[in-house]
Structure formats: structure tokens, C-alpha cells
Design an enzyme around this catalytic site. Structure first.
Site, mmCIF file in Angstrom:
data_model
loop_
_atom_site.group_PDB
_atom_site.id
_atom_site.type_symbol
_atom_site.label_atom_id
_atom_site.label_comp_id
_atom_site.label_asym_id
_atom_site.label_seq_id
_atom_site.Cartn_x
_atom_site.Cartn_y
_atom_site.Cartn_z
ATOM 1 N N ALA A 95 0.846 -1.208 0.000
ATOM 2 C CA ALA A 95 0.000 0.000 0.000
ATOM 3 C C ALA A 95 0.876 1.251 0.000
ATOM 4 C CB ALA A 95 -0.930 -0.010 1.212
ATOM 5 N N VAL A 96 1.964 1.208 0.785
ATOM 6 C CA VAL A 96 2.880 2.364 0.838
ATOM 7 C C VAL A 96 3.546 2.570 -0.529
ATOM 8 C CG1 VAL A 96 5.010 3.225 1.897
ATOM 9 C CG2 VAL A 96 3.242 2.177 3.317
ATOM 10 N N THR A 97 3.940 1.471 -1.166
ATOM 11 C CA THR A 97 4.556 1.574 -2.502
ATOM 12 C C THR A 97 3.586 2.232 -3.479
ATOM 13 O OG1 THR A 97 5.682 -0.522 -2.019
ATOM 14 C CG2 THR A 97 5.750 0.238 -4.286
ATOM 15 N N GLY A 121 10.269 -0.769 1.847
ATOM 16 C CA GLY A 121 11.231 -1.862 2.053
ATOM 17 C C GLY A 121 11.550 -2.032 3.537
ATOM 18 N N ARG A 143 11.029 -5.427 5.649
ATOM 19 C CA ARG A 143 12.119 -6.095 6.379
ATOM 20 C C ARG A 143 11.778 -6.218 7.865
ATOM 21 N NH1 ARG A 143 14.854 -3.435 2.308
ATOM 22 N NH2 ARG A 143 14.994 -1.474 3.423
ATOM 23 N N ASP A 184 8.113 -2.640 -6.299
ATOM 24 C CA ASP A 184 8.914 -1.476 -5.914
ATOM 25 C C ASP A 184 9.696 -0.945 -7.125
ATOM 26 O OD1 ASP A 184 11.367 -0.098 -5.029
ATOM 27 O OD2 ASP A 184 10.707 -0.524 -3.004
ATOM 28 N N ASP A 216 9.072 2.469 -9.323
ATOM 29 C CA ASP A 216 10.148 3.482 -9.380
ATOM 30 C C ASP A 216 10.240 4.053 -10.788
ATOM 31 O OD1 ASP A 216 10.840 3.047 -6.771
ATOM 32 O OD2 ASP A 216 12.711 1.998 -7.193
HETATM 33 C C1 LIG Z 1 13.599 26.108 0.640
HETATM 34 C C2 LIG Z 1 13.148 24.817 0.108
HETATM 35 C C3 LIG Z 1 13.444 24.635 -1.303
HETATM 36 C C4 LIG Z 1 13.041 23.384 -1.908
HETATM 37 C C5 LIG Z 1 12.965 22.260 -1.009
HETATM 38 C C6 LIG Z 1 13.085 21.025 -1.760
HETATM 39 C C7 LIG Z 1 13.939 20.085 -1.076
HETATM 40 C C8 LIG Z 1 13.752 18.721 -1.516
HETATM 41 C C9 LIG Z 1 14.791 18.319 -2.395
HETATM 42 C C10 LIG Z 1 15.135 17.120 -2.609
HETATM 43 C C11 LIG Z 1 14.632 15.943 -1.947
HETATM 44 C C12 LIG Z 1 14.985 14.786 -2.745
HETATM 45 C C13 LIG Z 1 14.667 13.571 -2.040
HETATM 46 C C14 LIG Z 1 14.988 12.398 -2.882
HETATM 47 C C15 LIG Z 1 14.946 11.191 -2.067
HETATM 48 C C16 LIG Z 1 15.146 9.987 -2.887
HETATM 49 C C17 LIG Z 1 14.774 8.846 -2.077
HETATM 50 C C18 LIG Z 1 14.602 7.667 -2.920
HETATM 51 O O1 LIG Z 1 13.540 7.324 -3.298
HETATM 52 O O2 LIG Z 1 15.703 6.998 -3.215
HETATM 53 C C19 LIG Z 1 15.479 5.767 -3.833
HETATM 54 C C20 LIG Z 1 16.752 5.057 -3.806
HETATM 55 C C21 LIG Z 1 16.715 3.735 -4.579
HETATM 56 O O3 LIG Z 1 15.798 2.875 -3.990
HETATM 57 P P1 LIG Z 1 15.505 1.368 -4.557
HETATM 58 O O4 LIG Z 1 16.591 0.436 -4.126
HETATM 59 O O5 LIG Z 1 14.118 1.041 -4.168
HETATM 60 O O6 LIG Z 1 15.513 1.522 -6.110
HETATM 61 C C22 LIG Z 1 16.326 0.803 -7.014
HETATM 62 C C23 LIG Z 1 16.902 1.833 -7.945
HETATM 63 O O7 LIG Z 1 15.851 2.645 -8.403
HETATM 64 C C24 LIG Z 1 17.623 1.211 -9.115
HETATM 65 O O8 LIG Z 1 17.790 2.220 -10.088
HETATM 66 P P2 LIG Z 1 19.221 2.606 -10.617
HETATM 67 O O9 LIG Z 1 19.926 3.249 -9.479
HETATM 68 O O10 LIG Z 1 19.806 1.298 -11.043
HETATM 69 O O11 LIG Z 1 18.993 3.497 -11.743
HETATM 70 C C25 LIG Z 1 16.892 0.093 -9.807
HETATM 71 O O12 LIG Z 1 17.823 -0.590 -10.587
HETATM 72 C C26 LIG Z 1 16.247 -0.868 -8.864
HETATM 73 O O13 LIG Z 1 15.354 -1.614 -9.630
HETATM 74 C C27 LIG Z 1 15.464 -0.160 -7.773
HETATM 75 O O14 LIG Z 1 14.963 -1.115 -6.912
HETATM 76 O O15 LIG Z 1 17.060 4.904 -2.435
HETATM 77 C C28 LIG Z 1 18.288 5.259 -2.092
HETATM 78 O O16 LIG Z 1 19.142 5.413 -2.903
HETATM 79 C C29 LIG Z 1 18.563 5.439 -0.650
HETATM 80 C C30 LIG Z 1 19.243 6.743 -0.377
HETATM 81 C C31 LIG Z 1 18.320 7.933 -0.452
HETATM 82 C C32 LIG Z 1 19.049 9.170 -0.180
HETATM 83 C C33 LIG Z 1 18.161 10.363 -0.164
HETATM 84 C C34 LIG Z 1 19.006 11.544 0.104
HETATM 85 C C35 LIG Z 1 18.191 12.761 0.262
HETATM 86 C C36 LIG Z 1 19.117 13.829 0.548
HETATM 87 C C37 LIG Z 1 18.813 15.070 0.688
HETATM 88 C C38 LIG Z 1 17.450 15.573 0.536
HETATM 89 C C39 LIG Z 1 17.316 16.889 1.193
HETATM 90 C C40 LIG Z 1 17.903 17.942 0.401
HETATM 91 C C41 LIG Z 1 17.435 19.244 0.920
HETATM 92 C C42 LIG Z 1 17.827 20.298 0.008
HETATM 93 C C43 LIG Z 1 17.237 21.572 0.407
HETATM 94 C C44 LIG Z 1 17.422 22.571 -0.636
HETATM 95 C C45 LIG Z 1 16.974 23.866 -0.217
HETATM 96 N N1 LIG Z 2 6.032 -3.375 -1.282
HETATM 97 C C1 LIG Z 2 7.278 -3.817 -1.056
HETATM 98 C C2 LIG Z 2 8.384 -2.989 -1.240
HETATM 99 C C3 LIG Z 2 9.660 -3.464 -1.006
HETATM 100 N N2 LIG Z 2 9.822 -4.748 -0.578
HETATM 101 C C4 LIG Z 2 11.166 -5.280 -0.314
HETATM 102 O O1 LIG Z 2 12.089 -4.222 -0.041
HETATM 103 C C5 LIG Z 2 13.107 -4.157 -1.036
HETATM 104 C C6 LIG Z 2 13.369 -2.733 -1.455
HETATM 105 O O2 LIG Z 2 13.814 -2.015 -0.346
HETATM 106 P P1 LIG Z 2 13.840 -0.403 -0.351
HETATM 107 O O3 LIG Z 2 14.429 -0.051 0.954
HETATM 108 O O4 LIG Z 2 14.686 0.000 -1.501
HETATM 109 O O5 LIG Z 2 12.432 0.029 -0.491
HETATM 110 C C7 LIG Z 2 12.595 -5.007 -2.191
HETATM 111 O O6 LIG Z 2 13.645 -5.594 -2.923
HETATM 112 C C8 LIG Z 2 11.754 -6.071 -1.478
HETATM 113 O O7 LIG Z 2 12.593 -7.069 -0.962
HETATM 114 C C9 LIG Z 2 8.715 -5.570 -0.397
HETATM 115 O O8 LIG Z 2 8.857 -6.755 -0.017
HETATM 116 N N3 LIG Z 2 7.455 -5.077 -0.637
HETATM 117 MG MG LIG Z 3 11.234 0.931 -1.844
HETATM 118 MG MG LIG Z 4 12.364 1.679 -5.063
#
Ligand SMILES: CCCCCCCC/C=C\CCCCCCCC(=O)OC[C@H](COP(=O)(O)O[C@@H]1[C@H](O)[C@H](OP(=O)(O)O)[C@@H](O)[C@H](O)[C@H]1O)OC(=O)CCCCCCC/C=C\CCCCCCCC
Ligand SMILES: Nc1ccn([C@@H]2O[C@H](COP(=O)(O)O)[C@@H](O)[C@H]2O)c(=O)n1
Ligand SMILES: [Mg+2]
Ligand SMILES: [Mg+2]
Length: 221
Positions: free
Chosen positions: A30-32, A70, A74, A87, A91
Site C-alpha cells: 500500500a505504501v509503494t 522496504g 524487512r 517497488d 520506481d
Molecule cells: C527552501 C526549500 C526549497 C526546496 C525544497 C526542496 C527540497 C527537496 C529536495 C530534494 C529531496 C529529494 C529527495 C529524494 C529522495 C530519494 C529517495 C529515494 O527514493 O531513493 C530511492 C533510492 C533507490 O531505492 P531502490 O533500491 O528502491 O531503487 C532501485 C533503484 O531505483 C535502481 O535504479 P538505478 O539506481 O539502477 O537506476 C533500480 O535498478 C532498482 O530496480 C530499484 O529497486 O534509495 C536510495 O538510494 C537510498 C538513499 C536515499 C538518499 C536520499 C538523500 C536525500 C538527501 C537530501 C534531501 C534533502 C535535500 C534538501 C535540500 C534543500 C534545498 C533547499
Molecule cells: N512493497 C514492497 C516494497 C519493497 N519490498 C522489499 O524491499 C526491497 C526494497 O527495499 P527499499 O528499501 O529499496 O524500499 C525489495 O527488494 C523487497 O525485498 C517488499 O517486499 N514489498
Molecule cells: Mg522501496
Molecule cells: Mg524503489
């Protein structure tokens, strides 16, 4: 890089919220689904109208659901193949809406064909970058590379720039408007580099795996 270094921090911060949702009977799926719907709505309602501040705020509120789902799975010990598929697939939908929304702005009132093309390139290259990993893994390769610009980098660079650019609506200086074009060019270039890094890695891993398989066949004959 963000995936490697920031994930642990956000896991700690979001774990109590994930536990709260589980206690309330909310499922990870549901969250996804709700998170993706929120990102898509934020991107497609606000970005095509040039409302970058509210678009970024809405997307940011919902995009963290991708870390919560996720975490919930977990914590509850219910991580599943279906959840992983859902998930990753959603994305791709969320990313398409974000860069599609920006492309629609530049195709319409933003009136800039070059930036429209760059936004479309960001959309397409991001999808292909993710596909290289999914396809490589599906044919049994480790794809032991993440590359320069993963999804988290694509989102953070684009959303920070869009959010700051949107502050112009509230009287912030007009030079902030240059941030979004710069961010889109950076994401486009970074995605291209990442694509090359992943293709080169898959090519090497595939050659090694094929050579090992041929050697094993030769030995057996
Ligand atoms: C005055 C205010 C001005 C404006 C304010 C706006 C501020 C907000 C700005 C930015 C916020 C951005 C937040 C973005 C957060 C992203 C979180 C996220 O969803 O990350 C997802 C990522 C991947 O997760 P998965 O493992 O589920 O996904 C895999 C991935 O997609 C693979 O793709 P690929 O990489 O290969 O292309 C796929 O292959 C795979 O299938 C798929 O499963 O999760 C992460 O990476 C975890 C780390 C997240 C880190 C988030 C960091 C946020 C940092 C800072 C935000 C705050 C910045 C504030 C700035 C303020 C400016 C004024
Ligand atoms: N609805 C979902 C979403 C995610 N998962 C599990 O979490 C893994 C992804 O983790 P993130 O921290 O990147 O969200 C995914 O590979 C699944 O194992 C799930 O079971 N159900
Ligand atoms: Mg996820
Ligand atoms: Mg994801």
C-alpha cells in the site's frame, strides 16, 4: 553513492515511522502504491504549469515512501519477490512522471525545445540505466557496478534544483532559474556516463561467464 552512504541514515530515521504504519495495519505494498501515486500527481499536476516549488514539496513528501516500504517489509519479515518487482517497476513510473512533467513544461509555457529534449533524455537514459542492471541480473550476471549517477542522485539533483528554482515565485532572485537547466544537463551527462559504465561491466562479466561455461563444457567432453 547516496544509496551507499545515505541509506543507513534514512533507515534509522524512518524505522519508527515504518513500525508505526505496520502497527496500524498498513501493508508495504500500500505504501509503494500510494507513494508512487503521490509522486506522479505532484509531478504531473505542478511541473507542467511551472509550479516547481509545490511540485517539489509534494514529490519529496511522497518519494520517501520508497525507503519506507522496504523498511516495513524487512521489519515485518515479509520481504517478497513480488514486493521487489512492484517497488522497482513503480520506481520507473515515478521517474517517468518527474522528468515527463519537466519536459511538458519546456514543451509548453517554458518554451525551450532544447531543455525539453534534455528532460526527455534524462527520462529515457534513467530508465535504460536501471534496465541494464535488471537485464544483466536476469541473465545471471552480478552487474557489480552502480555507476556515477544512480536513481537517488538523479532525484536529489533534479528535485533540489527544481525546488530552489521554484522559490522565484516567492520573490527569490531570478538567477535561481538557471539551476534547473544546469541540473538537467548534469543528470543527462551523468546518466550517459553511468550507462557506459554499466554496459562495459556487463560486457566484461558476460565474456567471463561465457568463457567459464565454455571451459566447463570442454572439460566435461
Ligand atoms: C527552501 C526549500 C526549497 C526546496 C525544497 C526542496 C527540497 C527537496 C529536495 C530534494 C529531496 C529529494 C529527495 C529524494 C529522495 C530519494 C529517495 C529515494 O527514493 O531513493 C530511492 C533510492 C533507490 O531505492 P531502490 O533500491 O528502491 O531503487 C532501485 C533503484 O531505483 C535502481 O535504479 P538505478 O539506481 O539502477 O537506476 C533500480 O535498478 C532498482 O530496480 C530499484 O529497486 O534509495 C536510495 O538510494 C537510498 C538513499 C536515499 C538518499 C536520499 C538523500 C536525500 C538527501 C537530501 C534531501 C534533502 C535535500 C534538501 C535540500 C534543500 C534545498 C533547499
Ligand atoms: N512493497 C514492497 C516494497 C519493497 N519490498 C522489499 O524491499 C526491497 C526494497 O527495499 P527499499 O528499501 O529499496 O524500499 C525489495 O527488494 C523487497 O525485498 C517488499 O517486499 N514489498
Ligand atoms: Mg522501496
Ligand atoms: Mg524503489
Amino acid at each position: 553513492m547516496l544509496n551507499k552512504y545515505a541509506r543507513a541514515f534514512f533507515t534509522r530515521v524512518l524505522t519508527p515511522f515504518a513500525a508505526f504504519l505496520l502497527r496500524r495495519g498498513v501493508s508495504p505494498d500500500a505504501v509503494t502504491l500510494i507513494g508512487t501515486a503521490g509522486v506522479v500527481a505532484g509531478a504531473l499536476v505542478f511541473f507542467p504549469r511551472g509550479e516547481f516549488f509545490w511540485g517539489t514539496i509534494t514529490i519529496t513528501l511522497f518519494v520517501f515512501s520508497d525507503l519506507v516500504d522496504g523498511n516495513m517489509a524487512r521489519q515485518a519479515g515479509i520481504s517478497s519477490r513480488w514486493g521487489a518487482f512492484l517497488d522497482s517497476t513503480l520506481d520507473r513510473v515515478a521517474d517517468a512522471a518527474i522528468f515527463g512533467g519537466l519536459a511538458l513544461w519546456y514543451a509548453g509555457s517554458g518554451d525551450d525545445n532544447a531543455l525539453c529534449a534534455v528532460a526527455i533524455f534524462c527520462l529515457a537514459s534513467g530508465q535504460v540505466v536501471s534496465y541494464t542492471k535488471a537485464r544483466g541480473e536476469s541473465i545471471g550476471l552480478p552487474v557489480a557496478v552502480n555507476g556515477l549517477v544512480e536513481r537517488a542522485e538523479r532525484l536529489v539533483i533534479s528535485l533540489v534544483a527544481a525546488g530552489l528554482s521554484g522559490l522565484q515565485t516567492f520573490g527569490a532572485p531570478s538567477w535561481l532559474g538557471v539551476l534547473l537547466p544546469v541540473a538537467l544537463w548534469a543528470v543527462a551527462a551523468g546518466s550517459l556516463v553511468t550507462l557506459i559504465q554499466r554496459v562495459v561491466t556487463v560486457r566484461r562479466e558476460a565474456a567471463e561467464a561465457d568463457a567459464a561455461a565454455a571451459a566447463a563444457e570442454g572439460g566435461a567432453a
